[in-house]
Design a protein around this motif. Structure first.
Motif, PDB file in Angstrom:
ATOM      1  N   GLY A 108       0.840  -1.193   0.000  1.00 34.84           N
ATOM      2  CA  GLY A 108       0.000   0.000   0.000  1.00 34.84           C
ATOM      3  C   GLY A 108       0.879   1.248   0.000  1.00 34.84           C
ATOM      4  N   PHE A 109       0.404   2.295  -0.635  1.00 35.79           N
ATOM      5  CA  PHE A 109       1.216   3.499  -0.786  1.00 35.79           C
ATOM      6  C   PHE A 109       1.415   4.267   0.514  1.00 35.79           C
ATOM      7  CE2 PHE A 109       0.772   2.710  -5.257  1.00 35.79           C
ATOM      8  CZ  PHE A 109       1.963   3.191  -5.768  1.00 35.79           C
ATOM      9  N   GLU A 110       0.455   4.213   1.415  1.00 34.92           N
ATOM     10  CA  GLU A 110       0.633   4.911   2.693  1.00 34.92           C
ATOM     11  C   GLU A 110       1.740   4.273   3.517  1.00 34.92           C
ATOM     12  OE1 GLU A 110      -0.626   7.843   3.534  1.00 34.92           O
ATOM     13  OE2 GLU A 110      -1.573   7.827   1.550  1.00 34.92           O
ATOM     14  N   GLN A 111       1.739   2.942   3.587  1.00 33.09           N
ATOM     15  CA  GLN A 111       2.798   2.262   4.331  1.00 33.09           C
ATOM     16  C   GLN A 111       4.132   2.387   3.609  1.00 33.09           C
ATOM     17  OE1 GLN A 111       2.164  -1.876   5.285  1.00 33.09           O
ATOM     18  NE2 GLN A 111       3.720  -1.814   6.862  1.00 33.09           N
ATOM     19  N   LEU A 112       4.120   2.335   2.282  1.00 32.40           N
ATOM     20  CA  LEU A 112       5.348   2.518   1.517  1.00 32.40           C
ATOM     21  C   LEU A 112       5.937   3.900   1.794  1.00 32.40           C
ATOM     22  CD1 LEU A 112       7.324   1.373  -0.586  1.00 32.40           C
ATOM     23  CD2 LEU A 112       5.867   2.416  -2.355  1.00 32.40           C
ATOM     24  N   ALA A 113       5.080   4.901   1.917  1.00 31.06           N
ATOM     25  CA  ALA A 113       5.551   6.252   2.231  1.00 31.06           C
ATOM     26  C   ALA A 113       6.262   6.277   3.581  1.00 31.06           C
ATOM     27  CB  ALA A 113       4.377   7.229   2.217  1.00 31.06           C
ATOM     28  N   GLN A 114       5.715   5.579   4.549  1.00 32.64           N
ATOM     29  CA  GLN A 114       6.357   5.520   5.862  1.00 32.64           C
ATOM     30  C   GLN A 114       7.689   4.788   5.797  1.00 32.64           C
ATOM     31  OE1 GLN A 114       3.495   3.667   8.416  1.00 32.64           O
ATOM     32  NE2 GLN A 114       2.146   5.455   8.466  1.00 32.64           N
ATOM     33  N   LEU A 115       7.731   3.696   5.060  1.00 27.44           N
ATOM     34  CA  LEU A 115       8.946   2.887   4.981  1.00 27.44           C
ATOM     35  C   LEU A 115      10.062   3.571   4.203  1.00 27.44           C
ATOM     36  CD1 LEU A 115       7.287  -0.580   4.285  1.00 27.44           C
ATOM     37  CD2 LEU A 115       8.379   0.154   6.421  1.00 27.44           C
ATOM     38  N   THR A 116       9.704   4.378   3.199  1.00 27.17           N
ATOM     39  CA  THR A 116      10.709   5.022   2.353  1.00 27.17           C
ATOM     40  C   THR A 116      10.974   6.472   2.740  1.00 27.17           C
ATOM     41  OG1 THR A 116       9.040   5.693   0.728  1.00 27.17           O
ATOM     42  CG2 THR A 116      10.166   3.573   0.351  1.00 27.17           C
ATOM     43  N   HIS A 117      10.153   6.993   3.649  1.00 28.09           N
ATOM     44  CA  HIS A 117      10.267   8.401   4.056  1.00 28.09           C
ATOM     45  C   HIS A 117      10.055   9.346   2.869  1.00 28.09           C
ATOM     46  CE1 HIS A 117      11.696   6.792   7.832  1.00 28.09           C
ATOM     47  NE2 HIS A 117      12.614   6.113   7.167  1.00 28.09           N
ATOM     48  N   LYS A 118       9.126   8.971   2.004  1.00 31.71           N
ATOM     49  CA  LYS A 118       8.748   9.764   0.833  1.00 31.71           C
ATOM     50  C   LYS A 118       7.243   9.992   0.888  1.00 31.71           C
ATOM     51  CE  LYS A 118      12.781   8.856  -1.227  1.00 31.71           C
ATOM     52  NZ  LYS A 118      13.828   9.788  -1.000  1.00 31.71           N
ATOM     53  N   PRO A 119       6.765  11.141   0.431  1.00 30.99           N
ATOM     54  CA  PRO A 119       5.311  11.370   0.399  1.00 30.99           C
ATOM     55  C   PRO A 119       4.607  10.378  -0.532  1.00 30.99           C
ATOM     56  CG  PRO A 119       6.520  13.420   0.050  1.00 30.99           C
ATOM     57  CD  PRO A 119       7.518  12.303  -0.015  1.00 30.99           C
ATOM     58  N   SER A 120       3.439   9.903  -0.114  1.00 36.93           N
ATOM     59  CA  SER A 120       2.724   8.906  -0.928  1.00 36.93           C
ATOM     60  C   SER A 120       2.375   9.457  -2.309  1.00 36.93           C
ATOM     61  CB  SER A 120       1.483   8.393  -0.213  1.00 36.93           C
ATOM     62  OG  SER A 120       0.560   9.420  -0.007  1.00 36.93           O
ATOM     63  N   LYS A 121       2.051  10.745  -2.393  1.00 33.78           N
ATOM     64  CA  LYS A 121       1.733  11.333  -3.708  1.00 33.78           C
ATOM     65  C   LYS A 121       2.941  11.282  -4.631  1.00 33.78           C
ATOM     66  CE  LYS A 121      -2.056  14.315  -2.425  1.00 33.78           C
ATOM     67  NZ  LYS A 121      -2.627  15.662  -2.489  1.00 33.78           N
ATOM     68  N   SER A 122       4.128  11.506  -4.077  1.00 36.10           N
ATOM     69  CA  SER A 122       5.349  11.423  -4.887  1.00 36.10           C
ATOM     70  C   SER A 122       5.578   9.997  -5.365  1.00 36.10           C
ATOM     71  CB  SER A 122       6.563  11.890  -4.086  1.00 36.10           C
ATOM     72  OG  SER A 122       6.478  13.258  -3.792  1.00 36.10           O
ATOM     73  N   LEU A 123       5.323   9.036  -4.493  1.00 39.14           N
ATOM     74  CA  LEU A 123       5.480   7.636  -4.882  1.00 39.14           C
ATOM     75  C   LEU A 123       4.495   7.264  -5.983  1.00 39.14           C
ATOM     76  CD1 LEU A 123       5.941   6.202  -1.299  1.00 39.14           C
ATOM     77  CD2 LEU A 123       7.696   6.271  -3.102  1.00 39.14           C
ATOM     78  N   HIS A 124       3.264   7.747  -5.882  1.00 41.93           N
ATOM     79  CA  HIS A 124       2.269   7.501  -6.931  1.00 41.93           C
ATOM     80  C   HIS A 124       2.773   8.054  -8.261  1.00 41.93           C
ATOM     81  CE1 HIS A 124      -1.363   5.758  -5.154  1.00 41.93           C
ATOM     82  NE2 HIS A 124      -1.086   6.438  -4.066  1.00 41.93           N
TER      83      HIS A 124
END
Length: 70
Positions: free
Chosen positions: A18-34
């Protein structure tokens, strides 16, 4: 194909981490990851490495990349 690989990685993230958890794990905003994993995304190698590390850790799998001789 890089475009196809990004979309497959996006589907994998959606189906598992999931992008929210990925954001936490990578320390990147979820919108940027999307955006990075969108059809027109252009993630840096550092960002891809962070995404792969998070997916490996979450799924407890080993990933490796190999070049193909032509």
């Amino acid at each position: 194909e890089p475009d196809t690989a990004r979309l497959i990685l996006r589907d994998l993230v959606n189906a598992t981490v999931g992008f929210e958890q990925l954001a936490q794990l990578t320390h990147k905003p979820s919108k940027s990851l999307h955006r990075m994993l969108s059809q027109k995304g252009n993630p840096s190698m550092d960002n891809l490495a962070a995404i792969f590390q998070a997916v490996r850790d979450k799924l407890q799998v080993s990933l490796s990349a190999h070049s193909v001789a032509t």
